[in-house]
Design a protein around this motif. Structure first.
Motif, PDB file in Angstrom:
ATOM      1  N   LEU A  86      -0.060  17.963   0.013  1.00  0.00           N
ATOM      2  CA  LEU A  86      -0.620  16.667   0.187  1.00  0.00           C
ATOM      3  C   LEU A  86      -0.405  15.624  -1.065  1.00  0.00           C
ATOM      4  O   LEU A  86       0.179  16.181  -1.903  1.00  0.00           O
ATOM      5  CB  LEU A  86      -2.260  16.839   0.076  1.00  0.00           C
ATOM      6  N   SER A  87      -0.956  14.390  -0.910  1.00  0.00           N
ATOM      7  CA  SER A  87      -0.601  13.564  -2.047  1.00  0.00           C
ATOM      8  C   SER A  87      -1.758  12.653  -1.963  1.00  0.00           C
ATOM      9  O   SER A  87      -2.309  12.274  -0.768  1.00  0.00           O
ATOM     10  CB  SER A  87       0.788  12.897  -1.908  1.00  0.00           C
ATOM     11  N   GLY A  88      -1.908  11.938  -3.006  1.00  0.00           N
ATOM     12  CA  GLY A  88      -3.048  11.040  -3.163  1.00  0.00           C
ATOM     13  C   GLY A  88      -4.145  11.833  -4.004  1.00  0.00           C
ATOM     14  O   GLY A  88      -4.442  12.889  -4.233  1.00  0.00           O
ATOM     15  N   HIS A  89      -5.225  10.791  -4.285  1.00  0.00           N
ATOM     16  CA  HIS A  89      -6.272  11.098  -4.997  1.00  0.00           C
ATOM     17  C   HIS A  89      -7.243  11.672  -3.849  1.00  0.00           C
ATOM     18  O   HIS A  89      -7.051  11.550  -2.702  1.00  0.00           O
ATOM     19  CB  HIS A  89      -7.284  10.075  -5.562  1.00  0.00           C
ATOM     20  N   ILE A  90      -8.108  12.612  -4.263  1.00  0.00           N
ATOM     21  CA  ILE A  90      -8.967  13.387  -3.258  1.00  0.00           C
ATOM     22  C   ILE A  90     -10.281  13.292  -3.666  1.00  0.00           C
ATOM     23  O   ILE A  90     -10.975  13.163  -4.685  1.00  0.00           O
ATOM     24  CB  ILE A  90      -8.812  14.973  -3.524  1.00  0.00           C
ATOM     25  N   ASP A  91     -11.070  12.737  -2.343  1.00  0.00           N
ATOM     26  CA  ASP A  91     -12.550  12.773  -2.382  1.00  0.00           C
ATOM     27  C   ASP A  91     -12.952  13.628  -1.401  1.00  0.00           C
ATOM     28  O   ASP A  91     -12.931  13.566  -0.449  1.00  0.00           O
ATOM     29  CB  ASP A  91     -13.037  11.353  -2.105  1.00  0.00           C
ATOM     30  N   MET A  94       1.017  -1.240   0.019  1.00  0.00           N
ATOM     31  CA  MET A  94      -0.069  -0.064   0.174  1.00  0.00           C
ATOM     32  C   MET A  94       0.862   1.196  -0.084  1.00  0.00           C
ATOM     33  O   MET A  94       1.599   1.446   0.795  1.00  0.00           O
ATOM     34  CB  MET A  94      -0.821  -0.089   1.424  1.00  0.00           C
ATOM     35  N   SER A  95       0.646   2.156  -0.701  1.00  0.00           N
ATOM     36  CA  SER A  95       1.436   3.301  -0.982  1.00  0.00           C
ATOM     37  C   SER A  95       1.028   4.366   0.225  1.00  0.00           C
ATOM     38  O   SER A  95      -0.195   4.156   0.511  1.00  0.00           O
ATOM     39  CB  SER A  95       1.263   4.088  -2.274  1.00  0.00           C
ATOM     40  N   ARG A  96       1.616   5.398   0.418  1.00  0.00           N
ATOM     41  CA  ARG A  96       1.379   6.292   1.741  1.00  0.00           C
ATOM     42  C   ARG A  96       0.897   7.405   1.083  1.00  0.00           C
ATOM     43  O   ARG A  96       1.465   8.003   0.121  1.00  0.00           O
ATOM     44  CB  ARG A  96       2.642   6.459   2.648  1.00  0.00           C
ATOM     45  N   ASP A 134       0.178   4.213  -9.005  1.00  0.00           N
ATOM     46  CA  ASP A 134      -1.280   4.322  -9.473  1.00  0.00           C
ATOM     47  C   ASP A 134      -1.573   4.662 -10.743  1.00  0.00           C
ATOM     48  O   ASP A 134      -2.476   4.130 -11.328  1.00  0.00           O
ATOM     49  CB  ASP A 134      -1.910   5.625  -8.493  1.00  0.00           C
ATOM     50  N   TYR A 192       3.055  18.391  -9.443  1.00  0.00           N
ATOM     51  CA  TYR A 192       2.793  17.309  -8.633  1.00  0.00           C
ATOM     52  C   TYR A 192       4.034  16.690  -8.190  1.00  0.00           C
ATOM     53  O   TYR A 192       4.384  16.248  -7.061  1.00  0.00           O
ATOM     54  CB  TYR A 192       1.940  16.191  -9.102  1.00  0.00           C
ATOM     55  N   LYS A 205       3.875  16.969   9.085  1.00  0.00           N
ATOM     56  CA  LYS A 205       3.320  16.086   7.697  1.00  0.00           C
ATOM     57  C   LYS A 205       2.714  14.940   8.261  1.00  0.00           C
ATOM     58  O   LYS A 205       3.484  14.122   9.451  1.00  0.00           O
ATOM     59  CB  LYS A 205       4.581  15.794   6.975  1.00  0.00           C
ATOM     60  N   PHE A 208     -13.139  14.849   3.993  1.00  0.00           N
ATOM     61  CA  PHE A 208     -12.219  14.890   2.937  1.00  0.00           C
ATOM     62  C   PHE A 208     -11.079  14.030   3.136  1.00  0.00           C
ATOM     63  O   PHE A 208     -10.617  13.556   4.009  1.00  0.00           O
ATOM     64  CB  PHE A 208     -11.598  16.471   3.283  1.00  0.00           C
ATOM     65  N   TRP A 213      -4.831   6.366  -2.224  1.00  0.00           N
ATOM     66  CA  TRP A 213      -4.209   5.738  -3.220  1.00  0.00           C
ATOM     67  C   TRP A 213      -4.833   4.391  -3.642  1.00  0.00           C
ATOM     68  O   TRP A 213      -5.314   3.767  -2.465  1.00  0.00           O
ATOM     69  CB  TRP A 213      -2.796   5.431  -3.125  1.00  0.00           C
ATOM     70  N   ASP A 214      -5.132   3.909  -4.789  1.00  0.00           N
ATOM     71  CA  ASP A 214      -5.705   2.779  -5.034  1.00  0.00           C
ATOM     72  C   ASP A 214      -4.736   1.522  -5.067  1.00  0.00           C
ATOM     73  O   ASP A 214      -5.037   0.644  -5.755  1.00  0.00           O
ATOM     74  CB  ASP A 214      -6.555   2.826  -6.488  1.00  0.00           C
ATOM     75  N   ASN A 215      -3.608   1.673  -4.610  1.00  0.00           N
ATOM     76  CA  ASN A 215      -2.443   0.758  -4.718  1.00  0.00           C
ATOM     77  C   ASN A 215      -1.833   0.597  -3.638  1.00  0.00           C
ATOM     78  O   ASN A 215      -1.961   1.176  -2.648  1.00  0.00           O
ATOM     79  CB  ASN A 215      -1.550   1.179  -5.843  1.00  0.00           C
ATOM     80  N   ASN A 275       6.626   9.645  -2.681  1.00  0.00           N
ATOM     81  CA  ASN A 275       5.879  10.152  -3.253  1.00  0.00           C
ATOM     82  C   ASN A 275       5.366   9.848  -4.547  1.00  0.00           C
ATOM     83  O   ASN A 275       4.361   9.602  -5.077  1.00  0.00           O
ATOM     84  CB  ASN A 275       5.508  11.639  -2.730  1.00  0.00           C
ATOM     85  N   PHE A 326      -0.054  11.579   2.266  1.00  0.00           N
ATOM     86  CA  PHE A 326       0.359  12.499   3.429  1.00  0.00           C
ATOM     87  C   PHE A 326      -0.587  13.740   3.066  1.00  0.00           C
ATOM     88  O   PHE A 326      -1.041  14.130   2.007  1.00  0.00           O
ATOM     89  CB  PHE A 326       1.728  12.789   3.569  1.00  0.00           C
ATOM     90  N   ARG A 366      -1.986   1.734 -13.968  1.00  0.00           N
ATOM     91  CA  ARG A 366      -3.588   1.122 -14.260  1.00  0.00           C
ATOM     92  C   ARG A 366      -3.667   1.775 -15.709  1.00  0.00           C
ATOM     93  O   ARG A 366      -4.468   1.141 -16.486  1.00  0.00           O
ATOM     94  CB  ARG A 366      -4.528   1.403 -13.506  1.00  0.00           C
TER      95      ARG A 366
END
Lengths: 89, 330, 119, 517
Positions: free
Chosen positions: A72-77, A1-3, D311, D202, A38, A83, A87-89, D304, A5, D314
């Motif tokens: 921040l990092s990652g997808h946002i919903d 799983m990726s992190r 990701d 990014y 962080k 909030f 990550w999906d991985n 990061n 932040f 895919r």
């Protein structure tokens, strides 16, 4: 799983935000640097409006995060109540 | 050891940046000056744009207007980002209380049906016109020359987006999502809106950015805002008990009054530069103004009935006086 | 590959030899001596004698280095465009086949910079 | 309709849709290709702009509210900081040189980003994407201005800050950031988004704005810390826009993948090259250090960025090919770049120096495999020479890479003792590169990169003297003329830090502050 932040400035306004993020995300790890914090988390991290509102005793609007956010990092919903970074991985 | 740095009095080496000092002298400069002047690169560009291979990245030939110094286009409001944002945030506070006031007292429901309907009919399609103004000002910022004029155009673009969003809120407050959809239908298909839509769409393909500034910010806004927000909302609807609508459009009224000063200053500067510019600006005004007045006719008709003709005549007269004050030759 | 553009896109090269007022650019690098952070660029007339570069120009450019005085020029290894190559000191750049923007490197065997760090 | 029935409150997403993309319509009086003339030529295929997911849903009213709050805080700190001579509270005056680089190399890029996003904010046919770009356009203006305003007070007391816009167009090392952004803004709107919105925002801005700015705080520079963190709070939105844009393009059509992959490869590399200067700022220019460049790189790029590329796998996106070389360079980058600026410190608007013994020990500890072997001997030699009054300056202009425009200072991947040379002949002219990746970028679009305005070559063409200079006049000093063209004050702005005017003034002013007379 990726992190993922989220990095926030450290000031009086962010203390309850940080506290509630850490409470709502037991898997999250805070890393402190000068003037910032962080918060890393495996896979996902959720900021909840309700928790912050409870801590500060008034209604918190999640968009207030913008004032204190550094990065921040990652997808946002984003919804009115949560909030989430993920990550999906 | 605690050092009280405040007590040290040291003499500065210089008061401001070199490019600012060369323009205004080496004295303390305003944030507007430091944040605006000479910010855009002017020399030694590396590559030609793939979207315009015949020109440089920033190129004075994207308009037929000619200026010795493009930083002559000063903003009388002295807006840099911070000043602009703070001003708009204050206006937004007022707008927010106005919306709250109308909403909590349910003033929308107290409007006579025909007043409410007319407000929805006439104001909501303007969302799309404001959106067009947003697009055009983004273009002026992108292809214009010199930060003094490109910067306020980007602010103007965002102001127009905000206006489109306030109109959307008015639609949701006085009506519902169906009202917005109905207004969009009118914008797209109703005969009386087609002149305005055609004007806006034709402006999208104008290549000369200063002509676009004239067509959008001077001519179209200069006729649309007084007609709709002043004559229709503040005069006509208020007389019929629609003061609540005027509260909801207060932002637009104030914004128009404020931005007119800026727009006029730009036109004035352009015309004062040379007779070549003045004639160019006059021809652009003439061409776009007649189209705009034509486009507004059916809408004025709809809003004002038989007073439409005289209202538009008055509007044209006032507009001519405004333009004359800017130094545009007859 | 073509540049994707709204119409024909042809670049005007900025460094053609005609722009150098009778000079040409020559790049010279001294291997294993990174105290000089990068190869050097020089504008030279094509008629310049190669030996004059070594004898009159390079000392000013590289002479600061303690290894410079120790160079045995008879043992120096030369490269042009990354290939071994032998210059003729008494011939001009043109006669040596050194064109505009050619990159020349030389290695000085046995000399490896400050404390052998290739500095 | 019945106004008495309480209306259902619209959700954030639905409401935002009405506030943005619902404002747009398909034009009929003018054809789409004329209204959006820059939408198709890059070869990216978009079938349905409605599939665009808005990254952040800020309407203008909320935007103004939060941004105004940020601006109020920021300017209050700037005012307090300058009124209290806050500049005397930084660790030492060497630090300020990093901030000079910030103002001359980064601030003009913020303005370029502002214009570039205005262009993208006009060019995309999709309304959601356009609004997001426009919002970024004003944010970028904010960043340029908050930087100019924060650093304005330093300019009053220290040298080298004074002509940043003029220098950006002219000074040799600033052609690196300038060519980077010129490259991005001259590309089409989609490539611009991949370049700046994705690769730069990014993958890379975190490295500048997070650890470096935290370092600024650590060194007592409240001004920089404030604008830096405040800017980065906007970047969080921008990064999300960049990521959304990539996902959207890739989901629209499989044919977009190879184009996007080429752009990602190109822009990650150009971004990494651009950031070399930040590596040196972190490792050499912050007197007190939060973390090394290498550590920052591992957190923000490897971890990061790694998560991000995992990701994107895919969609078929691969980690950029340059990643391996980047990994090899992280142990060398900051040292090689600092050495370069030390070489050419006579022609910069900031000062350079050799690290103290304490600092060298820190560098040895952070870079155990490389610093003592390759760099310490050089640096100790230079320090000894300087102490003897024989400070090293490279007397000859360097050879530059045609693509990234950095002096050819980079060594062969895997051999830090050999400069990496690559060359190509195109239409009868030779071109040189610092790396395979810079060469590939050139090979893909030679007609673009042959135009590069390389400062060294321009100087030798005689194009970098003040207007009216006569190079044939007796006693003509070309270097002095070039520095004059740069508006650089010889002996004040440039050269060794030790004993410089900035150094002396700072010591004197701090001395005054410590005494009570």
């Amino acid at each position: 799983m990726s992190r993922v932040f989220i990095a926030l400035q450290t000031n009086d306004d962010t203390r309850p935000i940080i506290e509630s993020i850490l409470a709502d995300n037991p898997h999250a790890v805070p890393v402190e640097s000068p003037a910032m914090i962080k918060i890393d988390a495996e896979g996902h991290l959720t900021v909840k409006r309700e928790s912050i509102s409870e801590l500060i005793g008034r209604d918190f609007d999640l968009q207030e995060l913008h004032t204190h956010l550094i990065s921040l990092s990652g997808h946002i919903d984003e919804s009115d109540d949560e909030f989430t970074l993920y990550w999906d991985n | 050891m605690q050092i009280d740095l405040r007590t040290v009095s040291i003499k500065p080496q210089r008061q401001t940046y070199g490019h600012i000092a060369r323009r205004f002298g080496d004295k303390p400069a305003s944030r507007y000056q430091e944040g605006t002047f000479d910010l855009q690169p002017t020399a030694n560009f590396h590559y030609r744009p793939t979207w315009d291979p015949e020109r440089e990245i920033f190129d004075t030939s994207r308009t037929r207007l000619q200026m010795k110094d493009w930083y002559a286009f000063k903003d009388p409001r002295q807006y840099y980002y911070g000043a602009w944002t703070l001003a708009r945030a204050r206006q937004q506070d007022t707008a927010e209380s106005n919306f709250d006031f109308v909403e909590t007292r349910n003033l929308g429901a107290l409007l006579a049906d025909d007043v409410r309907q007319q407000a929805l009919d006439l104001l909501l399609p303007l969302r799309h016109a404001a959106w067009g103004a947003n697009l055009n000002n983004s273009a002026i910022c992108a292809y214009g020359y010199g930060t003094a004029i490109t910067q306020p155009c980007m602010f103007h673009a965002m102001d127009n987006l905000a206006i489109a969003q306030y109109l959307t809120r008015i639609g949701l407050l006085l009506g519902d999502t169906g009202s917005l959809a109905a207004a969009k239908e009118r914008w797209l298909y109703a005969a009386d809106w087609q002149g305005l839509r055609r004007y806006v769409e034709d402006s999208f393909v104008v290549q000369d950015w200063f002509e676009l500034f004239v067509a959008q910010n001077l001519v179209l806004d200069g006729l649309v805002y007084p007609l709709f927000y002043k004559t229709v909302v503040e005069d006509e609807l208020s007389l019929r008990g629609g003061t609540a609508v005027a509260m909801l459009t207060q932002f637009m009224t104030e914004w128009y009054a404020e931005t007119t000063r800026w727009v006029d200053a730009q036109i004035k500067t352009a015309c004062a530069e040379s007779p070549h510019n003045a004639v160019m600006v006059r021809d652009w005004i003439t061409a776009w103004q007649s189209r705009a007045l034509e486009a507004l006719k059916p809408l004025a008709q709809r809003a004002l009935g038989e007073r439409a003709g005289s209202t538009l005549d008055d509007l044209a007269t006032q507009f001519a006086a405004r333009v004359a004050k800017c130094g545009v030759p007859v | 590959m073509q540049v994707a553009a709204v119409k024909d896109y042809v670049g005007v090269p900025r460094d053609v030899v005609d722009n150098f007022h009778g000079n040409q650019l020559v790049f010279i690098g001294w291997d294993d001596h990174l105290m000089f952070c990068a190869p050097l660029a020089f504008p030279f007339p094509p008629t310049l004698r190669f030996g004059d570069i070594v004898e009159k120009v390079l000392p000013g450019a590289y002479g600061y280095h303690p290894d410079w005085a120790k160079i045995d020029w008879s043992k120096v290894e030369w490269m042009k465009s990354g290939e071994p190559w032998t210059p003729h000191f008494n011939r001009s750049l043109a006669e040596n086949g050194i064109g505009h923007k050619d990159a020349i490197r030389f290695r000085t065997p046995g000399l490896t910079g400050i404390q052998g760090s290739c500095s | 309709m019945d106004m008495q029935v309480p209306k259902k409150k619209l959700g954030l997403k639905e409401r935002y849709t009405l506030m943005t993309r619902d404002l747009a319509w398909d034009t009929t009086y003018q054809p789409k290709e004329k209204v959006y003339p820059y939408a198709d030529y890059e070869g990216i295929r978009i079938h349905d702009w409605d599939k665009w997911e808005d990254p952040f849903r800020l309407t203008m009213d909320a935007y103004w509210k939060y941004q105004a709050e940020k601006e109020r805080k920021l300017y209050a700190i700037i005012d307090a900081y300058s009124q209290s001579n806050g500049h005397l509270g930084v660790t030492d005056a060497r630090y300020l040189n990093a901030i000079k680089i910030f103002l001359t190399a980064v601030t003009p890029l913020e303005h370029m980003a502002h214009r570039g996003f205005a262009h993208a904010g006009r060019a995309f046919p999709g309304a959601g994407a356009r609004v997001a770009c426009q919002m970024q356009a004003i944010d970028e203006m904010r960043h340029a201005q908050t930087q100019i305003h924060s650093l304005s007070n330093y300019n009053k007391y220290y040298n080298g800050f004074h002509d940043f816009t003029h220098m950006y167009d002219r000074v040799w090392y600033l052609s690196v950031p300038k060519s980077f952004f010129d490259d991005a803004i001259t590309a089409g709107p989609f490539e611009f988004m991949v370049a700046v919105g994705f690769s730069f925002e990014y993958v890379l801005t975190n490295l500048l704005f997070v650890p470096f700015v935290s370092g600024a705080a650590y060194n007592g520079d409240m001004g920089t810390m404030t604008f830096g963190f405040s800017a980065q709070s906007d970047e969080a939105r921008h990064m999300t826009l960049g990521l959304e844009c990539i996902k959207f393009i890739l989901e629209q059509d499989p044919a977009n993948l190879p184009i996007v992959q080429r752009w990602i490869d190109k822009w990650c590399w150009r971004g990494v090259r651009l950031l070399s200067i930040v590596a040196m700022m972190m490792d050499y220019m912050l007197p007190k250090r939060v973390m090394s460049w290498k550590e920052a790189w591992e957190i923000y790029f490897e971890e990061n960025g790694g998560a991000l590329f995992k990701d994107l796998a895919r969609y078929g996106i691969k980690m950029p090919a340059c990643a391996e070389q980047i990994r090899l360079e992280k142990d060398h980058l900051s040292h090689q770049v600092w050495a370069t600026f030390y070489n050419y410190g006579g022609a910069t608007d900031f000062h350079t120096w050799m690290p103290t013994e304490d600092e060298m020990q820190w560098l040895s500890q952070k870079y155990p495999d490389t610093f003592d072997t390759y760099y310490r001997p050089r640096f100790e030699f230079w320090r000894e020479q300087q102490e003897k009054g024989n400070r090293f300056y490279n007397q000859t202009l360097p050879m530059l890479c045609q693509t990234c425009q950095i002096p050819m200072l980079f060594t062969e991947p895997g051999d830090p003792t050999k400069i990496c040379y690559r060359e190509r002949t195109y239409k009868g002219n030779k071109y040189h590169f610092c790396s395979d990746h810079c060469q590939h970028i050139f090979d893909n679009e030679p007609e673009k990169y042959v135009q590069a305005w390389l400062p060294v070559n321009q100087i030798y063409q005689g194009n970098c003297f003040p207007e009216g200079t006569d190079p044939s006049a007796p006693g003509f000093d070309p270097l002095a003329a070039v520095l004059e063209y740069y508006r650089l004050n010889i002996g004040r702005d440039n050269g060794e830090f030790e004993g410089s005017e900035d150094h002396r003034n700072f010591e004197a002013w701090r001395g005054m502050a410590k005494r009570n007379d």
